[in-house]
Design an enzyme around this catalytic site. Structure first.
Site, PDB file in Angstrom:
ATOM      1  N   HIS A 124       1.868 -33.330 -44.064  1.00 37.83           N
ATOM      2  CA  HIS A 124       2.154 -34.109 -45.277  1.00 37.83           C
ATOM      3  C   HIS A 124       1.656 -33.422 -46.546  1.00 37.83           C
ATOM      4  O   HIS A 124       2.015 -33.859 -47.654  1.00 37.83           O
ATOM      5  CB  HIS A 124       1.514 -35.498 -45.191  1.00 37.83           C
ATOM      6  CG  HIS A 124       2.145 -36.401 -44.186  1.00 37.83           C
ATOM      7  ND1 HIS A 124       3.505 -36.617 -44.125  1.00 37.83           N
ATOM      8  CD2 HIS A 124       1.589 -37.139 -43.183  1.00 37.83           C
ATOM      9  CE1 HIS A 124       3.770 -37.454 -43.138  1.00 37.83           C
ATOM     10  NE2 HIS A 124       2.632 -37.783 -42.544  1.00 37.83           N
ATOM     11  N   ASP A 161       6.576 -34.921 -35.105  1.00 36.46           N
ATOM     12  CA  ASP A 161       5.719 -36.032 -35.512  1.00 36.46           C
ATOM     13  C   ASP A 161       6.608 -37.192 -35.958  1.00 36.46           C
ATOM     14  O   ASP A 161       7.684 -36.978 -36.533  1.00 36.46           O
ATOM     15  CB  ASP A 161       4.820 -35.580 -36.663  1.00 36.46           C
ATOM     16  CG  ASP A 161       3.733 -36.576 -37.009  1.00 36.46           C
ATOM     17  OD1 ASP A 161       2.573 -36.343 -36.646  1.00 36.46           O
ATOM     18  OD2 ASP A 161       4.050 -37.592 -37.673  1.00 36.46           O
ATOM     19  N   HIS A 163       6.305 -39.185 -38.343  1.00 34.54           N
ATOM     20  CA  HIS A 163       6.418 -39.244 -39.799  1.00 34.54           C
ATOM     21  C   HIS A 163       7.056 -37.950 -40.315  1.00 34.54           C
ATOM     22  O   HIS A 163       6.774 -36.870 -39.800  1.00 34.54           O
ATOM     23  CB  HIS A 163       5.047 -39.424 -40.451  1.00 34.54           C
ATOM     24  CG  HIS A 163       4.313 -40.640 -39.982  1.00 34.54           C
ATOM     25  ND1 HIS A 163       3.426 -40.615 -38.916  1.00 34.54           N
ATOM     26  CD2 HIS A 163       4.339 -41.916 -40.424  1.00 34.54           C
ATOM     27  CE1 HIS A 163       2.944 -41.833 -38.732  1.00 34.54           C
ATOM     28  NE2 HIS A 163       3.475 -42.642 -39.626  1.00 34.54           N
ATOM     29  N   ASP A 248       2.661 -39.262 -32.337  1.00 34.98           N
ATOM     30  CA  ASP A 248       2.698 -40.649 -32.783  1.00 34.98           C
ATOM     31  C   ASP A 248       4.077 -41.286 -32.630  1.00 34.98           C
ATOM     32  O   ASP A 248       4.259 -42.450 -32.986  1.00 34.98           O
ATOM     33  CB  ASP A 248       2.188 -40.791 -34.221  1.00 34.98           C
ATOM     34  CG  ASP A 248       2.625 -39.668 -35.129  1.00 34.98           C
ATOM     35  OD1 ASP A 248       3.442 -38.830 -34.722  1.00 34.98           O
ATOM     36  OD2 ASP A 248       2.131 -39.624 -36.272  1.00 34.98           O
TER      37      ASP A 248
END
Length: 336
Positions: A124, A161, A163, A248
């Site tokens: 991120h 991931d 996200h 995740d």
């Protein structure tokens, strides 16, 4: 052929954001699971701290200095999700340095598989902004190391991931030196990663966003890797494959609503390993998210076990999921 290598450092335990899903116990859970499997034959190496030059290949000095100063002052919040402690500076240096050292081992040390298992995660972190639990963008540091130190002009980064890897996209959005493919739940934090975000300038077509709805399971994820990412990568012909490996999307993870299992991660890994065998390139795994401790550990073990198998690994024979077929049609034009 050299044994696979795993880079780690005790400083990962020093990054203390307080009560937080991105906790030191993530590393402890992984180490316990790997130790129970005799580390899957990986040679464990201590990660070096990243140099200033390594970090500045991705981030400006003001971001680096700001993190250093905040940690030195006792820590604090960068944003509502991203908190540092005095030990976070050392942890972040070794997380980025471990990813770069892994690339060195893959490109000059004879290893065909490497893993950089650290926290904080990185995908991120944008060029000028730390966010989303991430301080420096470790996988971007690794890719830039491949280019700057080893002359590798084509790198595949597969980000699974749950996200979207907005930071990695930000770093490489305008270049064709990286084919960035991200499978991520949408809607979900950070709200980026629409399928229409495909790159700009020289990078047009080299960002491949594959958003999936909540509830997406093994069938969706494995089909997207095998029937969308692999064909695009085959046309692109990367000289190195990096996986931004978050866990995740696992069915047990508390921060999202996808339903991937350990078997799904193993199947995606088989697709990547078969591609790497075909292209005769190395694979590096950089740890990202994953907040159910058991699922994080077993997902990573499943991934590394398949990627590290002796002998050739066959590509999985998978039906084309409806969602994957739509993305396959969208990306029918070759990348590269």
């Amino acid at each position: 052929m050299a044994d696979p290598v795993l880079f780690h450092h005790a400083s990962s335990l020093l990054h203390d954001p307080g009560p937080h899903p991105e906790q030191p116990a993530r590393i402890t859970a992984i180490e316990q699971a790997m130790a129970a499997r005799d580390w899957l034959g990986f040679e464990r190496r201590q990660s070096p701290a990243a140099s200033r030059a390594l970090l500045e290949a991705v981030h400006p000095a003001r971001l680096i200095n700001g993190i250093h100063e905040l940690c030195a002052a006792g820590g604090g919040a960068i944003d509502a999700d991203t908190v540092v402690s005095p030990g976070s500076w050392e942890a972040a240096l070794h997380a980025a340095g471990g990813a770069a050292a892994m690339v060195d081992a893959l490109l000059t040390g004879g290893a065909r598989l490497g893993a950089s298992v650290h926290r904080p995660p990185g995908h991120h972190a944008e060029i000028e902004r730390s966010m989303g639990f991430c301080l420096f963008n470790n996988v971007a540091v690794a890719a830039r190391r491949a280019r700057d130190e080893h002359g590798v002009d084509r790198v595949l980064i597969l980000d699974w991931d749950v996200h979207h890897g907005n930071g990695t996209q930000d770093v490489f959005y305008a270049t064709d030196e990286v084919l960035f493919a991200s499978i991520h739940q949408s809607p979900l934090y950070p709200g980026t990663g629409a399928a229409a975000e495909t790159g700009s300038a020289a990078g047009e077509g080299f960002t491949v966003n594959l958003p999936v709805p909540p509830g997406s399971d093994d069938a969706v994820y494995t089909s997207l890797v095998e029937h969308v990412v692999v064909p695009l990568a085959r046309r692109y012909a990367p000289r190195l494959i990096l996986i931004s490996a978050g866990f995740d999307a696992h069915v047990d993870d508390p921060l999202a609503q996808c339903r991937v299992t350990d078997a799904g991660y193993a199947t995606m890994s088989a697709s990547v390993r078969a591609l790497a065998d075909e292209l005769d390139v190395a694979v590096g795994v950089v740890l990202e998210g994953g907040y159910a401790l058991g699922a994080l550990a077993t997902g990573l073990v499943a991934t590394l076990e398949v990627l590290g198998r002796d002998g050739p690994v066959a590509a999985p024979q998978l039906p084309v999921h409806e969602l994957a077929d739509g993305y396959r049609r969208r990306h029918a034009a070759p990348a590269g």
